[in-house]
Design an enzyme around this catalytic site. Structure first.
Site, short mmCIF file in Angstrom:
data_model
loop_
_atom_site.label_atom_id
_atom_site.label_comp_id
_atom_site.label_asym_id
_atom_site.label_seq_id
_atom_site.Cartn_x
_atom_site.Cartn_y
_atom_site.Cartn_z
CG ASP A 104 -1.78 0.67 1.45
OD1 ASP A 104 -1.40 2.41 1.84
OD2 ASP A 104 -3.14 1.06 1.20
CE1 TYR A 109 1.59 9.21 3.19
CE2 TYR A 109 1.41 6.54 1.53
CZ TYR A 109 1.37 8.33 2.71
OH TYR A 109 -0.31 7.78 3.48
CG HIS A 163 -4.23 10.08 0.11
ND1 HIS A 163 -2.88 10.12 -0.45
CD2 HIS A 163 -4.67 10.24 1.31
CE1 HIS A 163 -3.14 10.02 0.73
NE2 HIS A 163 -3.45 9.29 1.86
CB SER A 196 -8.45 7.10 1.56
OG SER A 196 -7.97 7.70 2.75
CG LEU A 247 -0.92 1.84 15.64
CD1 LEU A 247 0.78 1.64 16.02
CD2 LEU A 247 -1.24 0.51 17.20
#
Length: 299
Positions: A104, A109, A163, A196, A247
């Site tokens: 992914d 990035y 995105h 997303s 997280l």
């Protein structure tokens, strides 16, 4: 991601020993305990005997490997035109060699060259590896994907995502962009398309004119942002969910009410607190895309 099957994306681990440990730690489930604010329907499930699978059989290892995606995200993020980063290439190759078949990534990035190089150097057939990338350019999603494919040195991606919907100027702009996504599928540039960070309103907008339904919606998801209404909506629409930022209770929101139950469950099942949080997302019926961290020990 084929047929909406469950998988988690683990962004970051670069060396073989750690990646193997990650695979082992997701072969457990948790019984009935819930985090603060969870409903009874959000209870976590456990294997029949309440036992942790400390010694996984080879068949279980294979099933685990095939259901986990490796994410090339924020830890590896570089400046544009920074050149090929061999460390990132080698990390992705290690993941592929260990059996990861889902990779992914995203345009923002700036790691698409590394992703493509790793797949090429791995020796594994392209058809055996599922590759995802994402775009923030809603003006011309087709040209954006064409540019990604050049960086990836590939003819197609398995999943292509918008995105974020928040760069859209209007409802019609978002609908037009989705039409471009659909053309990517029709041209064979992407096998599947998705979104997303879309709300139900955003998805309603594109469904008004869509001929292809999103194959996934990636959303922020953790005990402090459970999004039950959105999950229910997506289930009703038949759109699979992939959670990210799982997280957060360990990173951006330490000291909150999830700390104690998370630590207690980690101690009980002999896993890390991070593994507990990722398992929680999976047990809500979602898959997982996890953000990068700086310390392998967090997993």
């Amino acid at each position: 991601m084929e047929g909406g099957r469950d998988y988690m994306t683990v962004k970051k681990p670069g060396h073989q020993r750690h990646i193997s440990e990650v695979l082992d730690r997701y072969a457990f489930q948790i019984h009935t305990e819930t985090f603060p604010g969870s409903s009874a329907n959000n209870a976590l499930s456990l294997d029949q005997n309440g036992a942790i699978l400390n010694n996984l059989r080879s068949a279980v290892h294979q099933q685990t490997r095939s259901s986990i995606a490796y994410g090339v995200g924020t830890l590896w993020m570089t400046a544009p035109h920074a050149g090929l980063n061999r460390r990132t290439v080698d990390a992705i190759k290690t993941a592929i060699q260990l059996g990861f078949t889902e990779i992914d990534g995203a345009q923002m990035y700036h790691t698409e060259m590394e992703l493509g190089a790793a797949v090429e150097e791995s020796g594994i057939p392209r058809s055996a590896i599922a590759v995802t990338t994402k775009t923030m350019d809603l003006e011309d999603v087709e040209a954006s994907l064409e540019a990604s494919l050049k960086r990836l040195q590939m003819d197609y991606v398995d999943m292509y995502l918008i995105h974020s919907p928040f760069v859209a100027k209007s409802k019609s702009h978002l609908q037009s962009s989705w039409s471009g996504m659909e053309r990517c599928v029709k041209r064979g540039l992407a096998k599947k398309i998705g979104v997303s960070s879309f709300t139900s309103a955003h998805i309603d907008s594109i469904l008004e004119t869509a001929s292809i339904k999103p194959a996934v919606n990636q959303i922020e998801m953790h005990p402090y942002l459970q999004q039950p209404e959105l999950l229910t909506y997506l289930k009703q629409k038949g759109i699979p969910v992939q959670g990210f930022a799982a997280l957060t209770p360990l990173t951006k929101a330490k000291g909150g009410p999830a700390d104690a139950p998370c630590r207690a469950l980690a101690d009980k099942y002999g896993v890390s607190p991070a593994a507990v949080l990722l398992r929680w997302v999976i047990d809500q019926g979602a898959t997982v895309e996890e953000v990068a961290t700086n310390s392998p020990n967090e997993f």
